[in-house]
Design a protein around this motif. Structure first.
Motif, PDB file in Angstrom:
ATOM      1  N   ALA A 151     -13.360 -31.372 -11.833  1.00 23.13           N
ATOM      2  CA  ALA A 151     -14.562 -32.210 -11.716  1.00 23.13           C
ATOM      3  C   ALA A 151     -14.231 -33.665 -12.014  1.00 23.13           C
ATOM      4  CB  ALA A 151     -15.648 -31.714 -12.670  1.00 23.13           C
ATOM      5  N   GLY A 152     -13.426 -33.903 -13.033  1.00 21.95           N
ATOM      6  CA  GLY A 152     -13.042 -35.278 -13.358  1.00 21.95           C
ATOM      7  C   GLY A 152     -12.223 -35.922 -12.259  1.00 21.95           C
ATOM      8  N   ILE A 153     -11.301 -35.173 -11.696  1.00 22.32           N
ATOM      9  CA  ILE A 153     -10.504 -35.697 -10.578  1.00 22.32           C
ATOM     10  C   ILE A 153     -11.398 -35.956  -9.375  1.00 22.32           C
ATOM     11  CG2 ILE A 153      -8.678 -35.121  -8.927  1.00 22.32           C
ATOM     12  CD1 ILE A 153      -7.300 -33.594 -11.233  1.00 22.32           C
ATOM     13  N   GLY A 154     -12.350 -35.061  -9.138  1.00 21.64           N
ATOM     14  CA  GLY A 154     -13.265 -35.225  -8.017  1.00 21.64           C
ATOM     15  C   GLY A 154     -14.117 -36.473  -8.129  1.00 21.64           C
ATOM     16  N   ILE A 155     -14.491 -36.836  -9.341  1.00 25.02           N
ATOM     17  CA  ILE A 155     -15.289 -38.044  -9.532  1.00 25.02           C
ATOM     18  C   ILE A 155     -14.509 -39.281  -9.109  1.00 25.02           C
ATOM     19  CG2 ILE A 155     -16.338 -39.511 -11.293  1.00 25.02           C
ATOM     20  CD1 ILE A 155     -17.224 -36.947 -12.697  1.00 25.02           C
ATOM     21  N   PHE A 186     -22.778 -39.577  -3.489  1.00 24.54           N
ATOM     22  CA  PHE A 186     -23.372 -38.269  -3.256  1.00 24.54           C
ATOM     23  C   PHE A 186     -22.352 -37.148  -3.431  1.00 24.54           C
ATOM     24  CE2 PHE A 186     -25.669 -41.410  -0.717  1.00 24.54           C
ATOM     25  CZ  PHE A 186     -26.915 -41.306  -1.322  1.00 24.54           C
ATOM     26  N   ILE A 187     -21.151 -37.350  -2.945  1.00 27.20           N
ATOM     27  CA  ILE A 187     -20.114 -36.333  -3.098  1.00 27.20           C
ATOM     28  C   ILE A 187     -19.606 -36.314  -4.538  1.00 27.20           C
ATOM     29  CG2 ILE A 187     -17.886 -35.539  -2.241  1.00 27.20           C
ATOM     30  CD1 ILE A 187     -18.553 -36.909   0.400  1.00 27.20           C
ATOM     31  N   ARG A 188     -19.524 -37.465  -5.180  1.00 28.86           N
ATOM     32  CA  ARG A 188     -19.139 -37.509  -6.593  1.00 28.86           C
ATOM     33  C   ARG A 188     -20.159 -36.765  -7.452  1.00 28.86           C
ATOM     34  NH1 ARG A 188     -18.115 -43.744  -6.350  1.00 28.86           N
ATOM     35  NH2 ARG A 188     -16.073 -43.723  -5.358  1.00 28.86           N
ATOM     36  N   MET A 189     -21.416 -36.932  -7.101  1.00 33.79           N
ATOM     37  CA  MET A 189     -22.480 -36.265  -7.826  1.00 33.79           C
ATOM     38  C   MET A 189     -22.332 -34.749  -7.717  1.00 33.79           C
ATOM     39  SD  MET A 189     -26.404 -37.274  -7.242  1.00 33.79           S
ATOM     40  CE  MET A 189     -26.171 -36.953  -5.524  1.00 33.79           C
ATOM     41  N   HIS A 190     -21.962 -34.277  -6.536  1.00 33.38           N
ATOM     42  CA  HIS A 190     -21.766 -32.849  -6.325  1.00 33.38           C
ATOM     43  C   HIS A 190     -20.618 -32.347  -7.202  1.00 33.38           C
ATOM     44  CE1 HIS A 190     -21.783 -29.061  -4.177  1.00 33.38           C
ATOM     45  NE2 HIS A 190     -20.484 -29.175  -4.035  1.00 33.38           N
ATOM     46  N   VAL A 229     -19.202 -28.417 -10.501  1.00 34.10           N
ATOM     47  CA  VAL A 229     -17.973 -27.984 -11.160  1.00 34.10           C
ATOM     48  C   VAL A 229     -18.026 -28.295 -12.654  1.00 34.10           C
ATOM     49  CG1 VAL A 229     -15.467 -28.129 -11.084  1.00 34.10           C
ATOM     50  CG2 VAL A 229     -16.758 -28.355  -8.987  1.00 34.10           C
ATOM     51  N   GLY A 230     -18.632 -29.407 -13.011  1.00 28.79           N
ATOM     52  CA  GLY A 230     -18.755 -29.747 -14.426  1.00 28.79           C
ATOM     53  C   GLY A 230     -19.607 -28.757 -15.191  1.00 28.79           C
ATOM     54  N   THR A 231     -20.684 -28.303 -14.583  1.00 32.22           N
ATOM     55  CA  THR A 231     -21.540 -27.312 -15.222  1.00 32.22           C
ATOM     56  C   THR A 231     -20.821 -25.981 -15.357  1.00 32.22           C
ATOM     57  OG1 THR A 231     -23.494 -28.397 -14.313  1.00 32.22           O
ATOM     58  CG2 THR A 231     -23.761 -26.136 -15.069  1.00 32.22           C
TER      59      THR A 231
END
Length: 111
Positions: free
Chosen positions: A20-24, A31-35, A40-42
């Motif tokens: 999730a951190g890498i995805g951010i 919008f994709i960062r939010m996803h 994944v963070g949850t």
């Protein structure tokens, strides 16, 4: 045996949180960062909290873990939805969607 299960859950939760951190940082728009951050963070946080519940095996700890996981599952999608709506309202365009070029289309009133 419970320490082994807790360790596996902890490693999986840490891996999902790392993704999730890498995805951010790697995703192209809000919008994709939010996803990446909400889904994944949850999941990663839930797995880490499940590891805590498995390791300690006390009713009060398990109850608190269940409450925190429910809170995350209920509030993360709502928060992401509100952030997405706010981003659209201030004019942030989703990645990959192009506005039509209005200068290239002929004006129908000239005929």
């Amino acid at each position: 045996m419970s320490a082994f299960i807790a360790g596996v859950l902890l490693i999986l939760g840490g891996a999902f949180t790392l993704v999730a951190g890498i995805g951010i940082f790697r995703m192209p728009d809000v919008f994709i960062r939010m996803h990446a951050s909400t889904k994944v963070g949850t999941l990663g946080s839930g797995l880490i909290l499940a590891a805590v519940a498995v390791y300690f095996q006390e009713p009060s700890v398990i109850f608190k873990v269940v409450l925190v996981i429910l809170f995350l599952v209920l509030t993360a999608p709502i928060g992401a939805h509100m952030i997405g709506r706010a981003a659209l309202r201030i004019g942030i365009e989703p990645w990959g969607i192009k506005k039509p070029d209005t200068a290239a289309t002929p004006d129908k009133t000239d005929s």
